[in-house]
Design a protein around this motif. Structure first.
Motif, mmCIF file in Angstrom:
data_model
loop_
_atom_site.group_PDB
_atom_site.id
_atom_site.type_symbol
_atom_site.label_atom_id
_atom_site.label_comp_id
_atom_site.label_asym_id
_atom_site.label_seq_id
_atom_site.Cartn_x
_atom_site.Cartn_y
_atom_site.Cartn_z
ATOM 1 N N GLY A 230 0.810 -1.206 0.000
ATOM 2 C CA GLY A 230 0.000 0.000 0.000
ATOM 3 C C GLY A 230 0.847 1.261 0.000
ATOM 4 N N LYS A 231 1.919 1.266 0.800
ATOM 5 C CA LYS A 231 2.811 2.429 0.855
ATOM 6 C C LYS A 231 3.426 2.705 -0.512
ATOM 7 N N ALA A 232 3.910 1.658 -1.171
ATOM 8 C CA ALA A 232 4.544 1.812 -2.477
ATOM 9 C C ALA A 232 3.562 2.365 -3.498
ATOM 10 N N THR A 233 2.314 1.911 -3.436
ATOM 11 C CA THR A 233 1.293 2.371 -4.377
ATOM 12 C C THR A 233 1.053 3.870 -4.242
ATOM 13 N N VAL A 234 0.850 4.351 -3.025
ATOM 14 C CA VAL A 234 0.535 5.765 -2.800
ATOM 15 C C VAL A 234 1.744 6.662 -3.062
ATOM 16 N N ILE A 235 2.911 6.283 -2.561
ATOM 17 C CA ILE A 235 4.125 7.086 -2.773
ATOM 18 C C ILE A 235 4.435 7.203 -4.261
ATOM 19 N N GLY A 236 4.397 6.073 -4.953
ATOM 20 C CA GLY A 236 4.684 6.085 -6.389
ATOM 21 C C GLY A 236 3.681 6.912 -7.167
ATOM 22 N N LEU A 237 2.404 6.783 -6.822
ATOM 23 C CA LEU A 237 1.347 7.484 -7.547
ATOM 24 C C LEU A 237 1.458 8.998 -7.403
ATOM 25 N N ILE A 238 1.591 9.490 -6.176
ATOM 26 C CA ILE A 238 1.669 10.928 -5.950
ATOM 27 C C ILE A 238 2.894 11.529 -6.644
ATOM 28 N N SER A 239 4.010 10.833 -6.576
ATOM 29 C CA SER A 239 5.240 11.306 -7.213
ATOM 30 C C SER A 239 5.064 11.445 -8.720
ATOM 31 N N VAL A 240 4.490 10.425 -9.324
ATOM 32 C CA VAL A 240 4.330 10.425 -10.778
ATOM 33 C C VAL A 240 3.293 11.453 -11.228
ATOM 34 N N LEU A 241 2.227 11.626 -10.456
ATOM 35 C CA LEU A 241 1.211 12.622 -10.793
ATOM 36 C C LEU A 241 1.825 14.015 -10.891
ATOM 37 N N LEU A 242 2.643 14.386 -9.913
ATOM 38 C CA LEU A 242 3.294 15.700 -9.928
ATOM 39 C C LEU A 242 4.221 15.842 -11.134
ATOM 40 N N ILE A 243 4.957 14.806 -11.452
ATOM 41 C CA ILE A 243 5.862 14.837 -12.607
ATOM 42 C C ILE A 243 5.082 15.072 -13.892
ATOM 43 N N TYR A 244 3.973 14.359 -14.067
ATOM 44 C CA TYR A 244 3.189 14.483 -15.297
ATOM 45 C C TYR A 244 2.587 15.871 -15.471
ATOM 46 N N VAL A 245 2.057 16.429 -14.396
ATOM 47 C CA VAL A 245 1.454 17.762 -14.480
ATOM 48 C C VAL A 245 2.508 18.790 -14.876
ATOM 49 N N PHE A 246 3.694 18.694 -14.288
ATOM 50 C CA PHE A 246 4.760 19.631 -14.623
ATOM 51 C C PHE A 246 5.217 19.474 -16.076
ATOM 52 N N ILE A 247 5.339 18.231 -16.556
ATOM 53 C CA ILE A 247 5.732 17.995 -17.949
ATOM 54 C C ILE A 247 4.776 18.701 -18.901
ATOM 55 N N THR A 248 3.485 18.545 -18.653
ATOM 56 C CA THR A 248 2.476 19.120 -19.534
ATOM 57 C C THR A 248 2.501 20.643 -19.494
ATOM 58 N N ILE A 249 2.531 21.211 -18.299
ATOM 59 C CA ILE A 249 2.454 22.669 -18.162
ATOM 60 C C ILE A 249 3.673 23.355 -18.771
ATOM 61 N N VAL A 250 4.877 22.868 -18.462
ATOM 62 C CA VAL A 250 6.067 23.547 -18.995
ATOM 63 C C VAL A 250 6.149 23.420 -20.513
ATOM 64 N N SER A 251 5.695 22.305 -21.059
ATOM 65 C CA SER A 251 5.717 22.134 -22.518
ATOM 66 C C SER A 251 4.794 23.133 -23.201
ATOM 67 N N MET A 252 3.613 23.345 -22.613
ATOM 68 C CA MET A 252 2.645 24.265 -23.212
ATOM 69 C C MET A 252 3.013 25.725 -22.957
ATOM 70 N N GLY A 253 4.030 25.948 -22.137
ATOM 71 C CA GLY A 253 4.555 27.297 -21.966
ATOM 72 C C GLY A 253 5.728 27.581 -22.875
ATOM 73 N N VAL A 254 6.152 26.565 -23.635
ATOM 74 C CA VAL A 254 7.256 26.725 -24.588
ATOM 75 C C VAL A 254 6.745 26.724 -26.024
ATOM 76 N N MET A 255 5.722 25.918 -26.293
ATOM 77 C CA MET A 255 5.139 25.820 -27.632
ATOM 78 C C MET A 255 3.626 25.930 -27.551
ATOM 79 N N THR A 256 3.008 26.384 -28.628
ATOM 80 C CA THR A 256 1.553 26.437 -28.688
ATOM 81 C C THR A 256 0.997 25.034 -28.877
ATOM 82 N N ARG A 257 -0.296 24.906 -28.699
ATOM 83 C CA ARG A 257 -0.936 23.599 -28.870
ATOM 84 C C ARG A 257 -0.682 23.058 -30.274
#
Length: 467
Positions: A230-257
């Protein structure tokens, strides 16, 4: 000498992170930009964040309170809703696992094609040969033992997050708020129908990059401590969620859709190249190759482990329960990778094979996820645990929404894969001498699966479903 080591917390977290961060992370911004603008993408992330965290918490709760259900993702469905839905959940998860490996094969060869042009695009004869070599290399590595493969996965997981973190940190300095907000809701401005349609388009993409959240649960029979699952599931999930959101936002701040949607795969490489120059694309492509190989290894473990555990639980045919001297599920592994090899050939006949395969893999796993969420609701409603009941309801609503957002075409194609499983289910029951009769509900589900599969075939032959 037989392998006896079990998986600790760090190895389980690496399995969760390693299985989620694969090819999807490196093409995430481009895949989402194909159907949505920045505003709708942010809404999509909010929906996904709430839903996937609820699903992860459900897996955590079930792993703690039902530690005897070692195979997790399918055993929850079997325990809660009977043998046929238990089998269907196992069947769907297994389908998703090896179909996802075909998507990995396509993108890894495309990335290698950046350095060696003969593999360019990842969908030619040279790419199939190269992918086949990698497939069987991973195969024989897993045959050496699950613990050995998990250790290598831990190393590749560490290696794969380094280029992603560097991409996020450097690209943040080049973030342009005007580009990010340009046509924020679309060229026509905000409208409920347009935004809703855009949000729907992101759902299979976000699900694809989160497939693997249940990785620790699938491997729970090999964990040192059930509480670590259970610990591995939650720790891994929260970490990856933050990474994905940042990847998307910074990319859309460099190039248009429009610019992001037009980029070749992997999107991240070309975004980074626009920021730092040629070395950026080289660096990201190298990171992607390591990332996919790690994720491929993780998913080969999962794809082989589940039929093996299901066979031990008398859900899949007996011969899939065979181990080799290293405790690796040998027959399950040969069957799984044999099918991957056969389906690699289809890459020659399918446009945008990566997108098609990841969408099909995402669609196939919806039923296992949905049944796990439903089981959480059923279990805690009996125990009257209000907090866990609410979490289960949110996870259930999210999985139902995903079925809707995925669209009718992928639902029909999924049933085309599920329907043949009925024959395997019947064969397995006969093999184990099961005398239990199917319930009226189970018979009705079988009929629905077959009807939808027939409809899918008709739609394919008439050209209404286009590959």
């Amino acid at each position: 000498m037989k392998e006896s080591k079990q998986l600790g917390l760090f190895a389980l977290i690496a399995l969760v992170v390693g299985s989620m961060i694969g090819s999807g992370a490196f093409n995430l911004a481009g895949d989402m930009a194909l159907g949505a603008n920045a505003g709708a993408i942010l809404i999509g992330w909010i929906i996904t964040g709430i839903g996937i965290v609820a699903l992860g918490l459900a897996f955590q709760y079930l792993s703690i309170h039902k530690p005897d259900l070692d195979s997790g993702i399918y055993s929850y469905a079997k325990e809660g809703f009977g043998p046929f839905l238990g089998f269907s959940s196992a069947w769907g998860y297994w389908l998703s696992a090896w179909l996802g490996n075909i998507a990995y094969a396509t993108l890894v060869m495309s990335s290698i094609g950046y350095f060696i042009p003969v593999f360019e695009g990842g969908q030619n004869v040279a790419s199939i040969i190269g992918a086949s070599v990698l497939l069987w290399g991973v195969h024989f590595l897993v045959l050496r033992g699950v613990h050995s493969a998990a250790f290598i996965n831990t190393i590749t997981t560490i290696c794969k997050v380094i280029p992603i973190f560097l991409f996020i940190l450097i690209t943040l300095f080049f973030f342009n708020i005007d580009k990010f907000t340009f046509e924020f809701w679309g060229s026509g401005g905000f409208s409920w129908s347009s935004v809703a349609s855009q949000v729907k388009s992101t759902m299979l993409v976000t699900l694809w990059v989160f497939i693997g959240v249940e990785g620790a649960v699938v491997m729970s029979a090999r964990a040192k401590s059930k509480s670590d699952v259970g610990k591995a599931t939650v720790i891994g999930l929260i970490s990856v969620l933050l990474i994905y959101v940042f990847i998307t936002i910074v990319s859309m701040g460099v190039m248009t859709r429009e610019e992001l949607a037009a980029l070749p795969t992997p999107t991240m490489a070309y975004v980074f190249e626009a920021v730092v120059g040629k070395w950026g694309a080289v660096f990201i492509n190298m990171g992607l190759i390591i990332s996919i190989l790690g994720a491929w290894l993780s998913w080969t473990l999962f794809a082989a482990e589940l039929p093996y555990e299901a066979a031990k639980d008398r859900v899949f045919p007996k011969w899939l329960a065979k181990e080799n001297i290293n405790k690796a599920p040998v027959n399950s592994l040969w069957l799984t990778n044999g099918l991957v090899q056969v389906f690699l050939i289809t890459l020659l006949f399918t446009d945008k094979a990566y997108n098609f395969m990841f969408s099909l893999a995402s669609s196939a796993i919806l039923i296992p996820y949905m049944l796990s969420a439903f089981y959480q609701v059923k279990l805690v409603s009996i125990k009257e645990n209000r907090k866990q009941f609410i979490i289960g309801i949110i996870a259930s609503i999210y999985t139902i929404w995903l079925v809707y957002a995925g669209g009718l075409d992928y639902l029909l194609l999924t049933m085309l894969l599920y329907a043949p499983g009925i024959l395997i289910y019947k064969y397995t029951q006969k093999e184990y001498g099961v005398t239990r009769k199917d319930t009226a509900f189970e018979i009705a589900l079988m009929i629905i699966f077959v009807i939808l599969a027939v409809v899918a075939l008709a739609e394919i032959f008439t050209g209404k479903i286009d590959f």
